[in-house]
Write a protein that holds these residues in place. Structure first.
Motif, PDB file in Angstrom:
ATOM      1  N   LYS A  89       0.825  -1.210   0.000  1.00 29.60           N
ATOM      2  CA  LYS A  89       0.000   0.000   0.000  1.00 29.60           C
ATOM      3  C   LYS A  89       0.860   1.261   0.000  1.00 29.60           C
ATOM      4  CE  LYS A  89      -4.006  -1.995   2.276  1.00 29.60           C
ATOM      5  NZ  LYS A  89      -4.854  -1.965   3.473  1.00 29.60           N
ATOM      6  N   LEU A  90       1.956   1.238   0.743  1.00 26.65           N
ATOM      7  CA  LEU A  90       2.863   2.375   0.768  1.00 26.65           C
ATOM      8  C   LEU A  90       3.475   2.616  -0.606  1.00 26.65           C
ATOM      9  CD1 LEU A  90       4.570   4.439   2.505  1.00 26.65           C
ATOM     10  CD2 LEU A  90       6.292   2.644   2.536  1.00 26.65           C
ATOM     11  N   LEU A  91       3.948   1.553  -1.239  1.00 28.48           N
ATOM     12  CA  LEU A  91       4.533   1.690  -2.571  1.00 28.48           C
ATOM     13  C   LEU A  91       3.496   2.163  -3.589  1.00 28.48           C
ATOM     14  CD1 LEU A  91       6.771  -1.488  -2.639  1.00 28.48           C
ATOM     15  CD2 LEU A  91       7.526   0.886  -2.472  1.00 28.48           C
ATOM     16  N   ARG A  92       2.285   1.668  -3.480  1.00 32.51           N
ATOM     17  CA  ARG A  92       1.227   2.086  -4.402  1.00 32.51           C
ATOM     18  C   ARG A  92       0.936   3.571  -4.265  1.00 32.51           C
ATOM     19  NH1 ARG A  92      -4.263  -0.558  -3.266  1.00 32.51           N
ATOM     20  NH2 ARG A  92      -4.424   1.259  -1.952  1.00 32.51           N
ATOM     21  N   ARG A  93       0.912   4.066  -3.011  1.00 36.28           N
ATOM     22  CA  ARG A  93       0.695   5.505  -2.806  1.00 36.28           C
ATOM     23  C   ARG A  93       1.844   6.330  -3.349  1.00 36.28           C
ATOM     24  NH1 ARG A  93      -1.658   4.382   2.821  1.00 36.28           N
ATOM     25  NH2 ARG A  93       0.164   3.518   2.925  1.00 36.28           N
ATOM     26  N   GLN A  94       3.069   5.832  -3.180  1.00 39.28           N
ATOM     27  CA  GLN A  94       4.226   6.563  -3.686  1.00 39.28           C
ATOM     28  C   GLN A  94       4.249   6.614  -5.203  1.00 39.28           C
ATOM     29  OE1 GLN A  94       7.545   4.535  -1.924  1.00 39.28           O
ATOM     30  NE2 GLN A  94       7.503   5.811  -0.078  1.00 39.28           N
ATOM     31  N   MET A  95       3.759   5.572  -5.848  1.00 41.88           N
ATOM     32  CA  MET A  95       3.806   5.481  -7.306  1.00 41.88           C
ATOM     33  C   MET A  95       2.565   6.064  -7.980  1.00 41.88           C
ATOM     34  SD  MET A  95       6.611   3.712  -8.279  1.00 41.88           S
ATOM     35  CE  MET A  95       6.155   2.953  -9.821  1.00 41.88           C
ATOM     36  N   TYR A  96       1.609   6.554  -7.201  1.00 37.90           N
ATOM     37  CA  TYR A  96       0.354   7.027  -7.782  1.00 37.90           C
ATOM     38  C   TYR A  96       0.614   8.119  -8.818  1.00 37.90           C
ATOM     39  CZ  TYR A  96      -4.328   8.898  -8.252  1.00 37.90           C
ATOM     40  OH  TYR A  96      -5.520   9.318  -8.746  1.00 37.90           O
ATOM     41  N   GLY A  97       0.119   7.917 -10.044  1.00 37.81           N
ATOM     42  CA  GLY A  97       0.229   8.897 -11.107  1.00 37.81           C
ATOM     43  C   GLY A  97       1.578   8.921 -11.802  1.00 37.81           C
ATOM     44  N   ARG A  98       2.510   8.084 -11.417  1.00 32.23           N
ATOM     45  CA  ARG A  98       3.852   8.113 -12.000  1.00 32.23           C
ATOM     46  C   ARG A  98       4.058   7.056 -13.065  1.00 32.23           C
ATOM     47  NH1 ARG A  98       7.352   8.967  -6.564  1.00 32.23           N
ATOM     48  NH2 ARG A  98       6.679  11.088  -6.197  1.00 32.23           N
ATOM     49  N   ALA A  99       3.452   5.908 -12.885  1.00 33.95           N
ATOM     50  CA  ALA A  99       3.721   4.820 -13.822  1.00 33.95           C
ATOM     51  C   ALA A  99       2.532   3.874 -13.863  1.00 33.95           C
ATOM     52  CB  ALA A  99       4.970   4.068 -13.404  1.00 33.95           C
ATOM     53  N   GLU A 100       2.566   3.007 -14.847  1.00 37.45           N
ATOM     54  CA  GLU A 100       1.502   2.029 -15.009  1.00 37.45           C
ATOM     55  C   GLU A 100       1.784   0.797 -14.142  1.00 37.45           C
ATOM     56  OE1 GLU A 100      -1.325   2.401 -16.812  1.00 37.45           O
ATOM     57  OE2 GLU A 100      -0.666   4.452 -17.167  1.00 37.45           O
ATOM     58  N   PHE A 101       0.877  -0.170 -14.211  1.00 37.42           N
ATOM     59  CA  PHE A 101       0.949  -1.357 -13.372  1.00 37.42           C
ATOM     60  C   PHE A 101       2.252  -2.140 -13.514  1.00 37.42           C
ATOM     61  CE2 PHE A 101       0.163  -5.887 -12.661  1.00 37.42           C
ATOM     62  CZ  PHE A 101      -0.121  -5.837 -11.310  1.00 37.42           C
ATOM     63  N   PRO A 102       2.791  -2.365 -14.721  1.00 40.01           N
ATOM     64  CA  PRO A 102       4.034  -3.161 -14.804  1.00 40.01           C
ATOM     65  C   PRO A 102       5.182  -2.563 -13.985  1.00 40.01           C
ATOM     66  CG  PRO A 102       3.076  -2.936 -16.975  1.00 40.01           C
ATOM     67  CD  PRO A 102       2.282  -2.053 -16.056  1.00 40.01           C
ATOM     68  N   PHE A 103       5.284  -1.249 -13.945  1.00 42.33           N
ATOM     69  CA  PHE A 103       6.340  -0.618 -13.161  1.00 42.33           C
ATOM     70  C   PHE A 103       6.062  -0.739 -11.659  1.00 42.33           C
ATOM     71  CE2 PHE A 103       6.596   1.713 -17.227  1.00 42.33           C
ATOM     72  CZ  PHE A 103       7.875   1.312 -17.581  1.00 42.33           C
ATOM     73  N   LEU A 104       4.811  -0.614 -11.296  1.00 43.00           N
ATOM     74  CA  LEU A 104       4.441  -0.794  -9.891  1.00 43.00           C
ATOM     75  C   LEU A 104       4.737  -2.230  -9.457  1.00 43.00           C
ATOM     76  CD1 LEU A 104       3.101   0.097  -7.244  1.00 43.00           C
ATOM     77  CD2 LEU A 104       0.900  -0.511  -8.264  1.00 43.00           C
ATOM     78  N   ARG A 105       4.405  -3.189 -10.305  1.00 36.64           N
ATOM     79  CA  ARG A 105       4.674  -4.588  -9.998  1.00 36.64           C
ATOM     80  C   ARG A 105       6.168  -4.816  -9.827  1.00 36.64           C
ATOM     81  NH1 ARG A 105       6.105  -9.148 -12.772  1.00 36.64           N
ATOM     82  NH2 ARG A 105       5.224 -11.081 -12.005  1.00 36.64           N
TER      83      ARG A 105
END
Length: 111
Positions: A89-105
């Motif tokens: 959840k922390l990483l998802r909040r940090q990545m919000y609006g920056r990249a698509e799902f593959p980068f988040l994964r």
């Protein structure tokens, strides 16, 4: 309405904290020795203390007694899973609006 002097209020708070401390210390050995028997819960010892907040806490324990007993006696925990969920959840909040799902994964897998 008149206010009570601070020293009186402070004294009453100190007395209440002393009563709470003595009630909890009397029951601490019982909590540590609990082995799955709900009748052995030391909540009845806390009924004699004249603190409304403590009575509300004890009432909540009694309402959820099976869960309290299981939480105190079962040896396994879901703590590691909760920690992993929190990290994602922390990483998802940090990545919000920056990249698509593959980068988040990828970032979750590397973390």
């Amino acid at each position: 309405m008149t206010e009570q002097p601070r020293s009186t209020t402070r004294q009453r708070l100190h007395e209440a904290m002393e009563r709470l401390s003595s009630a909890l210390s009397r029951s601490s050995t019982s909590w540590s020795q609990l082995r799955g028997d709900s009748s052995a819960l030391p909540v009845s010892k806390m009924d004699n203390v004249d603190l409304p907040a403590l009575h509300a806490f004890v009432h909540g324990l009694r309402m959820d007694l099976p869960a309290v007993v299981a939480g105190l006696t079962v040896s396994h925990s879901n703590g590691p899973i909760e920690g992993a969920n929190t990290k994602v959840k922390l990483l998802r909040r940090q990545m919000y609006g920056r990249a698509e799902f593959p980068f988040l994964r990828q970032r979750i897998l590397l973390a």
